[in-house]
Write an enzyme that holds these catalytic residues in place. Structure first.
Site, PDB file in Angstrom:
ATOM      1  N   ARG A  99       0.854  -1.190   0.000  1.00 49.57           N
ATOM      2  CA  ARG A  99       0.000   0.000   0.000  1.00 49.57           C
ATOM      3  C   ARG A  99       0.890   1.240   0.000  1.00 49.57           C
ATOM      4  NH1 ARG A  99      -2.803   3.091   4.860  1.00 49.57           N
ATOM      5  NH2 ARG A  99      -3.722   4.724   3.594  1.00 49.57           N
ATOM      6  N   HIS A 137      -3.288  11.040   0.817  1.00 46.93           N
ATOM      7  CA  HIS A 137      -2.710  10.789   2.132  1.00 46.93           C
ATOM      8  C   HIS A 137      -2.131  12.097   2.661  1.00 46.93           C
ATOM      9  CE1 HIS A 137      -1.077   7.391   4.834  1.00 46.93           C
ATOM     10  NE2 HIS A 137      -0.846   8.535   5.479  1.00 46.93           N
ATOM     11  N   GLU A 171      -7.474   8.271   6.514  1.00 43.55           N
ATOM     12  CA  GLU A 171      -7.760   8.910   7.794  1.00 43.55           C
ATOM     13  C   GLU A 171      -8.337  10.322   7.643  1.00 43.55           C
ATOM     14  OE1 GLU A 171      -4.293   8.643  10.280  1.00 43.55           O
ATOM     15  OE2 GLU A 171      -4.230   6.458  10.198  1.00 43.55           O
ATOM     16  N   ASN A 204      -7.462   1.786   9.812  1.00 41.61           N
ATOM     17  CA  ASN A 204      -6.157   2.004  10.441  1.00 41.61           C
ATOM     18  C   ASN A 204      -6.359   1.998  11.946  1.00 41.61           C
ATOM     19  OD1 ASN A 204      -5.263   2.420   7.852  1.00 41.61           O
ATOM     20  ND2 ASN A 204      -4.729   4.577   8.130  1.00 41.61           N
ATOM     21  N   TYR A 260      -4.194   1.563  15.893  1.00 38.58           N
ATOM     22  CA  TYR A 260      -2.922   1.432  16.606  1.00 38.58           C
ATOM     23  C   TYR A 260      -3.073   1.156  18.095  1.00 38.58           C
ATOM     24  CZ  TYR A 260      -0.660   3.260  12.433  1.00 38.58           C
ATOM     25  OH  TYR A 260      -0.208   3.412  11.153  1.00 38.58           O
ATOM     26  N   GLU A 300      -3.526  -0.078   8.126  1.00 43.37           N
ATOM     27  CA  GLU A 300      -2.346   0.330   8.896  1.00 43.37           C
ATOM     28  C   GLU A 300      -2.454  -0.246  10.297  1.00 43.37           C
ATOM     29  OE1 GLU A 300      -1.347   4.485   9.206  1.00 43.37           O
ATOM     30  OE2 GLU A 300      -1.707   4.849   7.085  1.00 43.37           O
TER      31      GLU A 300
END
Length: 1923
Positions: free
Chosen positions: A1447, A1492, A1537, A1680, A1682, A1748
């Site tokens: 990606r 992005h 995002e 995404n 985290y 991500e």
């Protein structure tokens, strides 16, 4: 036919044994019994056989227990004689161990029980039958299990043998055949041992010893003894083997229980053959023979019987058979129902009614007689309880799938006081553990609660079952049983599903089947654990208030028709449910089903007026008889009620009342449908005859009565409740006379009174008086009137929602603060009172004496500690710093899961001066702290300990909360001046002694071990006046005090501490003088005082050793305080020496003489001596011990106790010589790390890892003695901290470090005590810092105690005996689906560089990064990783990783420099074409992100994403890429995002373009345009390019997972939900749901906008056409993720306009979570799975691609990145669980990131890459990290192959092509060891494996036992998120 059965069957049985032994025919056994349920009912013995002592999961079938007081059953001899006539020779009797020996002690039997069983056995013998007596079957009694728990298996055998000998002595002359045990699986399961083999050994030992004793002492007349085995008894093989082998030599015959399954005969005979082979030549008695699934056997029972007999006699010698099944099959039963069944009394004319009988019983009572108090106790086995109802307490009205109830709608319609609702109520849905905590303190046997029908069946029917609701009740039931509390469950407590009310509710007969289905589900789901069921709670209220007056929902006012129709329906529903249970569940579950009827007592207003007398009886029949008469009498309504209704109807021109009629079949169906009579009673009425002047229907006009109250009766807060205690006794007599007799037990299932909210809600003396008097009236009914009352249940556990009165009425034993979102619960005076009633089982005539027998506490066996040599300088314990100081943060902070040994002791601590108060009460003398605190200015706020927590007057309250905590020990101190007011033994204060005796007795009675400190700083002032601890006279005086304490309390106290923190006494009291006695002599006095303290300690130790140890068997020690010290520079030997020196001066000062050589540490002697000489002193300031003193002091401790709170950093320093000072003598300086969490005490920071190192230091320095942590805790500076998250984090991390020391380091840790039990007087700081697990309100003179959340948390730690690995965190081995995509990601600006190369235009990030102070170190992405020039190198890395996809993003200004299609930069476009081609050539599929974050600056110059023209610009840009790359790219992402673009870029301005001036508008406008631009690009691709290119296109949305900071708080749950909706839902809801924003955002932003004076919401609106265009614009869900946050509600000022204030949420992190290189990123794998599951449920399970996921690092470069390996292993495993266990449609996973790169605002400081990039080398070389290899291995295996299946070929990785590698393997430190990276990885897996083993051990443990600082600083809401 009976004769045929008798002749043929017994001939068959006996003849089949002929030839085996000549004597067998005459001695052959035919055994029957025990009584079946059917015969119990027929013989009218229900009451005699129902167990009272121990109902619940451990209860046996009703017919197993045949005795209670006064058993007279003339039918029994007739029954036994009949059995003998038809050929039965023996009869089974099951003895109830728990009832014969209620306390498990043969010295205290229940004599009535023993006598009853003697009589019963005599009746059997008289009938010429012989008893076969089973000593024990089913579960072991609780009293026995508790005594055996934690001890060796032989302990159970001891207890059983004691019981068997008692039985042999008491009953042996009537019995010659005994069985020790039957029902072995249940017996074994209930034994309190972990290991199944251990349980089997315990049982075998018990049987074997009983066998030996029987034949040695009792079987003189030839008796026999055996044990009952099942051929297929469900035991595991090891247990079965242990039993079979052990029993070979301890049987006179073998008792065998058989189950014959018709249709499975082959298996039966195969198993029988195997069984016979093992037990060859053994005589066998078939003790139980049961036919299963044999529907046709009744026609010919001889066939299977003959087959079994023939098979049994083939290889074994059979001496007898069970004939119960044959008797049951006989068409003519032993007793015919028509002959012997005693019917309930029929209604009909009688000379005297029950009401008249009761009235006449009490008519002549004087007032003094009526109100006299009875000092007596209730019968053994009486059940005490408390109650709630779902609608009163649960809240969570629409949570987790619960549907609306009629009460929800009623409240929302404004029908409740002050428009209150039950939406949150007490929040009990989220507070199960809080409520059970309170119940443990109260310690009832029963908890009556109700199930919310709409929480289980949202639609009211079983078409939809809400699993989360089921989980809630399962958790509640399990926690209750874990706490030895029986659940009593109400199926219907008024909260009908609204969905059923729409269909007519209880007026519609179809509801009966709905209710039956609901009940059926509950019985099936919970009935294995619930043994008390209530169908309906107070059905009169439902009918009268819900459908008659309309005061309750559904608010129908129809007293003449609807009210009676509803009652009729409820009665039929109840009956049907009772029969359902009786037919389907009772035989297996053995529970009871009844209902609870409410009734006032009705007293005639004018007793001499016969009309009033009749009116009072009508009142009772209309209230109680309406429901009780059909069930308990004759299946029909009372004649009085029917006649009265008929009369009313006849007097009126039209029908006023329609009373439905039961058919004869319904009458027989309804009659007798209750196993108990539940009675709810609150008050009494004066009743007079009505006037019959109206035909308007009302309750009173229909009944023709009027209701009044005597003005002298005290009134409660409710106008309808007056305090009339004697009415309860009369009502109980009426119920007994009218309905139950002696057969049906009465349970008082609701009794209490409300108070109002005003005044002191905790000091509820009115309620105490109410309970005192009402319970006493119940006692009179039981003891004086012989009414069969078996239970009393107080209403209610907590204050709750009280229907139309809302929260204005308070019924609770515990106060709930409804103004606080935490809904804290505080025990009221009534809770403590009721607890004492429960403990005393009533009102004994005199207080019970001291606890007679000390409990067996788990203590180390006192043994002389080894003599250790003096410590070196530095000591050998320096290995601790060598082992741990070089740990990485990851190694140091990695959370560990596991548990301690069973004998580990958990406790809490306090001290006398801090909690007792009563400073001058009852003759106590003043202490130095009393005098000190009375001097103004000495203590903060001039606080004193004069009252403190008032524990001197609150022994019961303190024990209540200790019991709730579940601690094994309580450490407290004795106040020397309370016992010896002058400090000397010539002044003994008996009141003080009594106080400590009561406390110690209470602790021991509750199995809590007292740990007693003799001296905790509060020296009697009289002794200070003679010099205090500077005077050697105190040595003998202290010894005298200790001697008295040992003699007075030592029979119960087995753990003594002489001095608490002697270093504080010496240094702070006599050195700095901050503490009393305020001596400021830092250089000499501390050393002199310590010298005397050590000698005093040694003398006390020797006194105990010489005089008391032999008889008392305790241990004794002293308790130093230890802070851990970390050298500032661990590599500097001088700092290591300084750290060791600090500990020797702090700890070794006292521990070295005791645990080593009787003398001070060498370094102390050296330092103090040298510095004294340099100070020109004639000798050292450190006193010297003589050789004799050294010998006397050495070894004077049995265990090592210490207190620890914090950690410091030290470095070597040359300190000044003058003035002389202990502090300077150490020659160190100390500091703390400012990043460590602070607390209310300056310098006491939370540094959990220091505790592990302290424990290791003690181990190394003092030879690993038994260690007890006596104090550990954190202070929080606040008045109210019931939701004390920071304290939970403290305990969570500190206890885990203790666990590591214990499990990983071999530290001999034996116990842990939290400081402190409750908030206390904290010395110089007064009451400001709060350390307690319980909050104390020091502003309230009653000092109420409220459990904090930390108390509930700590109780769970104690219950779990540590921190077991949660089941959901166990590692899952397995593979992802075939064709799963594995990818890695980058983005253009972060890696490409070439910022002005080949015609590229400027982006907003070019502009932003060139603006000073925007980026860390002023880094830029000008060059970054130079990927613009390194396609080949990047692709080689990708090939090495083995990814299937890559990606990357396209730089919009590189392709279109000004953002428009006016000019296309072909060179820029060519770069991407070459990259795509290179990827495809390597068989790697491209995943292309269109945007992005790097917007062309030219477009930003015209407004950027705030200008809606950008939607078209983006569409044009996208089309260009579809055209040029779409034939090769099949996976498109429109935006990465969008949240960060909108919020960070245009809200807070921490990302480009850095706009923050419109935080309440700009983010929403930007988000609006991003969503529309995405939709346009999707439609463009879908309609124009998909048909020929066939790709996928969607959007990537980022989100953290949000957990509520307090998961037990509805407000925090809401905040977490809001966090997600404002984060992920902002963009996902329009696209994946309905084209519009979610309701949470729309409502919140609009409400705040309007409140700010705006005329519309700041959140833009989509038009209807836009909604339709946006909705469904996805092919997958790009995610995404985290990290996880803990969210809680944050109220911003109303005028603030910002996204954050609109969201109203703040967040923190759990301190136990691993850190990363980014402040915002905590390692929280569990959140990944939860977020994936949430997306599945919220958005209808879309295909998900994780685009991500990764972790960062900072600081020195280390390519052996074990922390990153751990991150990917755990996160990817959670993704696997989401797929395999949760059914999430996850299609692919993408790691962030390929290589270290430019990380936006933090520049190159944080590194996420698999490959390290050397940014200091112009060539930017890439080097793989260890995590790259690991990730490629996961890809190669497509998951995690199970190592149990052997080595998997996918793990053998071979590099593909040349890959740049680093130099020689760099060594890493892991858990204190220096390892290669490969070894470190292996070590990491070992650690994971240990966790898994710990989890497995916990599972076994749980199975065996039958189954849980200061306020954190508010983080900035502008924290940078991962971009």
């Amino acid at each position: 036919m009976e004769m045929a059965c008798k002749t043929v069957i017994f001939f068959l049985l006996v003849c089949s044994s002929l030839g085996t032994d000549e004597e067998f025919p005459q001695n052959f056994i035919t055994i029957a019994g025990p009584l079946s349920n059917e015969l119990v009912n027929r013989l009218h013995l229900q009451d005699q056989v129902l167990p009272k002592e121990d109902p619940g999961p451990a209860v046996a079938e009703a017919h197993d227990y045949l005795c209670q007081r006064g058993l007279v059953a003339p039918e029994l001899p007739q029954y036994f004689s009949h059995l003998r006539e038809i050929g039965v020779t023996h009869y089974k009797i099951f003895l109830p161990w728990a009832r014969l020996l209620p306390k498990g002690d043969a010295r205290e039997p229940d004599e009535a029980q023993v006598q009853c069983y003697q009589e019963l056995l005599e009746k059997i013998v008289i009938a010429d039958l012989r008893p076969v007596v089973v000593l024990h079957h089913q579960r072991v009694p609780r009293a026995v299990a508790m005594q055996a728990r934690g001890r060796k298996p032989s302990a159970f055998a001891d207890l059983f043998v004691e019981y068997t000998e008692f039985s042999f002595r008491s009953l042996g002359d009537l019995v010659d055949v005994w069985l020790t045990f039957s029902d072995l699986p249940e017996v074994l399961e209930s034994l309190p041992y972990d290991d199944p083999q251990q349980r089997a050994q315990a049982l075998a030992a018990a049987h074997g010893r009983a066998y030996s004793i029987y034949h040695e002492k009792y079987s003189l007349a030839g008796g026999k003894l055996s044990i009952d085995l099942g051929m297929d008894h469900g035991l595991d093989n090891p247990s079965s083997e242990v039993l079979s082998v052990s029993l070979q030599e301890s049987l006179d015959f073998l008792s065998l229980s058989l189950q014959y399954h018709c249709g499975n005969e082959t298996d039966f005979f195969r198993k029988l053959d195997e069984f016979q082979n093992f037990w060859k030549d053994t005589e066998i008695l078939v003790f139980s023979l049961e036919f299963l699934d044999c529907g046709s056997t009744e026609e010919n029972p001889f066939i299977p019987v003959a087959d079994i007999v023939a098979a049994l006699n083939k290889d074994t010698r059979t001496i007898g058979y069970d004939v119960n099944e044959i008797l049951d099959f006989s068409p003519s039963h032993v007793l015919r129902k028509t002959d012997t069944l005693q019917e309930y009394p029929e209604a009909g004319p009688a000379s005297r009614s029950s009401n008249q009988t009761v009235w006449e019983m009490f008519a002549q009572q004087s007032e003094s007689e009526r109100d006299s108090f009875l000092q007596d106790v209730f019968p053994n086995g009486f059940l005490w309880g408390t109650s709630t109802g779902a609608l009163n307490i649960e809240g969570a009205w629409a949570e987790d799938g619960k549907a609306e109830s009629i009460w929800d709608q009623f409240g929302h319609a404004g029908h409740v006081y002050m428009n209150q609702t039950a939406d949150v109520a007490c929040d009990s849905y989220y507070k199960t553990s809080y409520d059970v905590y309170l119940l443990r303190g109260l310690h009832p046997q029963l908890y009556k609660f109700s199930i919310s029908w709409p929480r289980i069946f949202p639609a009211g029917t079983n078409e939809t079952i809400n699993s989360k609701g089921v989980d809630y009740y399962n958790q509640l039931i399990n926690e209750l049983l874990d706490s030895n509390i029986e659940p009593m469950v109400t199926l219907f407590h008024w909260d009908l599903p609204q969905a059923l009310q729409v269909l007519g509710g209880w007026q519609n007969d179809s509801i009966i089947d709905a209710f039956v289905n609901y009940a059926d589900f509950c019985f099936a789901t919970f009935g294995d654990r619930v043994k008390f069921w209530i169908t309906f709670h107070e059905p009169w209220v439902i009918s009268y208030a819900g459908y008659g007056t309309g005061e309750h929902p559904p608010g129908i006012t129809d007293p003449g028709v609807a009210s009676y129709k509803v009652a009729h329906t409820i009665l039929k529903a109840h009956a049907k449910v009772w029969h359902l249970y009786d037919d389907k569940y009772h035989s297996k579950q053995l529970g009871k089903v009844g209902l609870v009827l409410n009734s006032d007592w009705a007293e005639p207003k004018t007793p001499t007026n016969s009309e009033d007398v009749r009116a009072s009886e009508r009142y009772l029949q209309f209230m109680l008889g309406w429901f009780a008469h059909p069930i308990f009498v004759n299946g029909d309504y009372p004649d009085i009620l029917k006649a009265q209704i008929q009369e009313v109807n006849q007097q009126c021109p039209s029908t006023v009342v329609q009373l439905p009629v039961f058919t004869e079949e319904e009458k027989s169906w309804v009659k007798g449908t209750a196993d108990f009579f539940g009675l709810s009673h609150y008050t009494s009425r004066l009743v007079s005859a009505g006037t019959n002047e109206t035909c308007a229907p009302s309750y009173e006009s229909i009944g023709n009565f009027s209701v009044h109250a005597d003005p002298s009766w005290p009134q409660a807060a409710s106008s309808g409740i007056h305090v009339v205690p004697w009415g309860l006794r009369r009502l109980l007599n009426f119920v007994s006379q009218e309905y139950t007799g002696t057969e049906v037990p009465i349970y008082i299932a609701g009794n209490g009174m409300p108070t109002e909210g005003g005044g002191d809600p905790l000091n509820d003396t009115l309620r105490v008086d109410y309970f005192h008097r009402y319970i006493n009236e119940a006692l009179k009914a039981v003891k004086l009137d012989t009414v069969n009352v078996q239970s009393y249940i107080a209403r209610s556990l907590v204050d709750g929602f009280e229907g139309p009165e809302g929260y204005s009425l308070k019924f609770g034993l515990h106060h709930v603060n409804f103004e606080d979102s935490n809904r804290p619960r505080t025990p009221k005076a009534s809770a403590y009172f009721y607890s004492s009633v429960i403990e005393n089982n009533g009102f004994p005539s005199k207080a019970s004496g001291r606890y007679p027998v000390p409990m067996n506490f788990d203590l180390p066996m006192p043994s002389k500690l080894p003599n250790l040599p003096a410590s070196e300088v530095p000591s050998q314990a320096k290995v601790v710093w060598q082992k741990f100081s070089s740990q990485t943060d990851f190694e140091r902070d990695m959370y560990f899961y596991g548990t301690f040994t069973e004998d580990f002791t958990w406790g809490v601590s306090s001290s006398a001066y801090q909690i007792e108060g009563g400073w001058d009460a009852d003759g106590k003398g003043p202490s130095i702290w009393d005098n000190f605190t009375h001097v103004p200015g000495n203590i903060k706020n001039n606080d004193t300990g004069d009252i403190a927590c008032d524990s001197y007057n609150k022994v019961e309250e303190d024990i209540y909360l200790l019991r709730a905590l579940g601690v094994k020990n309580y450490r407290f101190s004795l106040s020397w001046s309370r016992i010896f007011p002058t400090g000397r033994n010539n002044s003994i204060n008996s009141h003080g002694v009594d106080y400590y005796n009561r406390l110690i007795d209470g602790l021991v009675a509750n199995s809590i071990m007292p740990i007693v400190t003799l001296y905790h700083w509060d020296l009697p002032q009289a002794l200070q006046d003679m010099g205090g601890w500077e005077s050697s006279a105190l040595i003998d005086l202290f010894d005298s005090f200790a001697d008295f304490c040992f003699k007075t309390f030592g029979d119960r106290v087995k753990f003594w501490i002489t001095f608490n923190e002697p270093q504080v006494i010496a240094w702070v009291g006599y050195g700095t003088g901050e503490f009393p006695p305020n001596v400021k002599d830092p250089g000499s006095a501390p050393y002199r005082v310590a010298h005397i303290l050590l000698k005093a300690h040694a003398k006390v130790y020797h006194t105990y050793d010489a005089k008391y140890r032999a008889t008392q068997g305790g241990v004794i020690a002293l308790c130093p305080n230890i802070d851990w010290v970390e050298p500032k520079t661990p590599s500097d030997p001088r700092d290591i020496e300084a750290a060791d020196r600090y500990l020797q001066f702090l700890v070794g000062w006292f521990a070295h003489p005791i645990f080593k050589n009787g003398d001070y540490p060498e370094v102390m002697k050296w330092k103090v001596g040298n510095r004294s000489e340099l100070q020109n002193l004639p000798s050292s300031r450190l006193p010297v011990f003589t050789a004799e003193e050294r010998d006397y002091i050495r070894g004077t401790a049995d265990v090592f106790c210490f207190n620890s709170y914090s950690t410091k950093i030290v470095t070597h320093t040359t300190t000044r010589l003058r003035p002389p000072s202990y502090e300077y003598d150490m020659e160190i300086s100390e500091e703390v790390d400012s990043s460590w969490p602070s607390s209310a005490i300056p310098g006491n920071r939370a540094v959990a890892w220091g505790l592990r190192r302290v424990l290791n230091w003690v181990k190394e320095e003092y030879g690993n003695p038994p260690i007890y942590i006596i104090e550990n805790g954190v202070g929080i500076k606040t008045k109210s901290d019931v939701d004390d998250s920071s304290r939970i984090f403290y305990y969570k991390t500190y206890i885990d470090e203790a666990l590591k020391a214990y499990k990983l380091d071999g530290v001999n840790l034996r116990g842990y005590n939290a400081w402190s039990f409750m908030d206390t007087f904290e010395w110089l700081f007064g009451y400001e810092p709060r350390f307690g697990l319980h909050q104390v309100d020091f502003d309230n003179p009653n000092r109420p105690r409220t459990p904090k959340r930390s108390a509930v948390y700590y109780a769970e730690i104690i219950h779990n005996n540590g921190i077991p690995l949660p089941k959901e965190d166990e590692f899952l081995y397995g593979e992802f689906p075939e064709n799963f995509w594995w990818s890695v990601a980058t983005s253009a600006y972060q890696i490409e560089g070439g910022w002005r190369a080949d015609g590229k235009g400027l982006s907003i990030w070019d502009q932003f990064s060139h603006t000073p102070l925007k980026i860390s170190n002023d880094d830029t992405g000008d060059v970054a990783c130079d990927s613009y020039h390194k396609i080949e190198e990047d692709v080689e890395m990708l090939k090495s990783l083995k990814v299937s996809h890559y990606r990357f993003s396209i730089s919009w200004p590189r392709v279109l420099p000004d953002g428009t299609t006016r000019y296309i930069n072909e060179k820029g476009l060519n770069y991407y074409e070459r990259l795509v081609d290179a990827l495809l050539a390597a068989n790697i599929m491209p995943q292309v992100t269109l945007y992005h974050w790097d917007l062309p600056q030219a477009l930003q110059n015209v407004g950027g994403w705030e200008n809606d023209t950008i939607v078209q610009r983006f569409k044009e840009y996208a089309e260009l890429l579809f055209q040029r790359l779409g034939d090769k790219v099949k996976f498109w992402i429109t935006f990465n995002e969008p949240y960060n673009t909108a919020y960070l870029g245009y809200g807070v301005g921490t990302a480009a373009p850095g706009i923050s001036i419109r935080p309440g508008r700009a983010p929403y406008v930007v988000g609006h345009n991003l969503i529309k631009a995405h939709a346009e690009a999707w439609h463009l691709y879908n309609e124009t390019y998909r048909p020929k290119q066939g790709g996928l296109i969607s959007i990537t949305i980022n989100s953290d997972w949000a957990e509520p900071r307090n998961p037990h708080n509805q407000e925090d749950v809401d905040a977490a939900r809001r966090y997600l909706q404002f984060f992920l839902g902002w963009f996902a809801h329009p696209i994946f749901r309905n084209g519009d924003y979610n309701e949470v955002m729309k409502r919140r932003i609009q409400e705040r906008s309007l409140a700010q004076g705006l005329n519309q919401s700041r959140l833009p609106e989509f038009t209807e056409s836009e909604k339709q265009r946006i909705k469904g614009t996805y092919d997958y869900f790009g995610l995404n993720h985290y990290t996880t946050v803990l969210a809680y509600s944050m109220n911003y000022p109303a005028g603030v306009q910002s996204y954050d204030s609109d969201r109203g949420v703040a967040s923190i992190a759990d301190r136990s979570w691993l850190n990363s290189g980014s402040l915002w990123l905590k390692v929280t794998p569990f959140g990944f799975r939860k977020l994936l599951r949430w997306i599945k449920e919220e958005y209808n399970n879309p295909p998900i691609y994780v685009t991500e996921n990764g972790v960062s690092e900072r600081g020195a470069i280390n390519v052996n990145d074990t922390w990153r390996t751990h991150y990917y292993r755990s996160y990817i495993n959670e993704a696997l669980k989401a797929v395999v266990l949760d059914g999430v449609d996850l299609r692919g996973y993408t790691a962030w990131t390929l290589m270290d790169n430019f990380e936006w605002a933090v520049g190159f400081d944080e590194r996420f890459g698999f490959y390290n990039v050397n940014f200091t080398d112009p060539n930017l070389p890439r080097h793989p990290k260890a995590s790259a290899t690991y990730y490629s291995q996961i890809i190669n295996c497509n998951g995690f192959p199970d190592p149990a299946t052997g080595p998997h070929p996918c793990l053998d990785l071979e590099p593909e092509g040349p890959v740049t590698t680093p130099g020689p393997a760099v060594s890493v430190h892991f858990l204190g060891l220096e390892l290669t990276s490969q070894s470190a990885e292996v070590a990491l897996y070992v650690l994971f494996a240990l966790s898994a083993v710990g989890a497995l051990a916990l599972a076994l443990f749980a199975y065996t036992y039958g189954k849980l600082s200061k306020r954190s600083q508010k983080p900035s809401h502008i924290a940078l998120s991962k971009m």
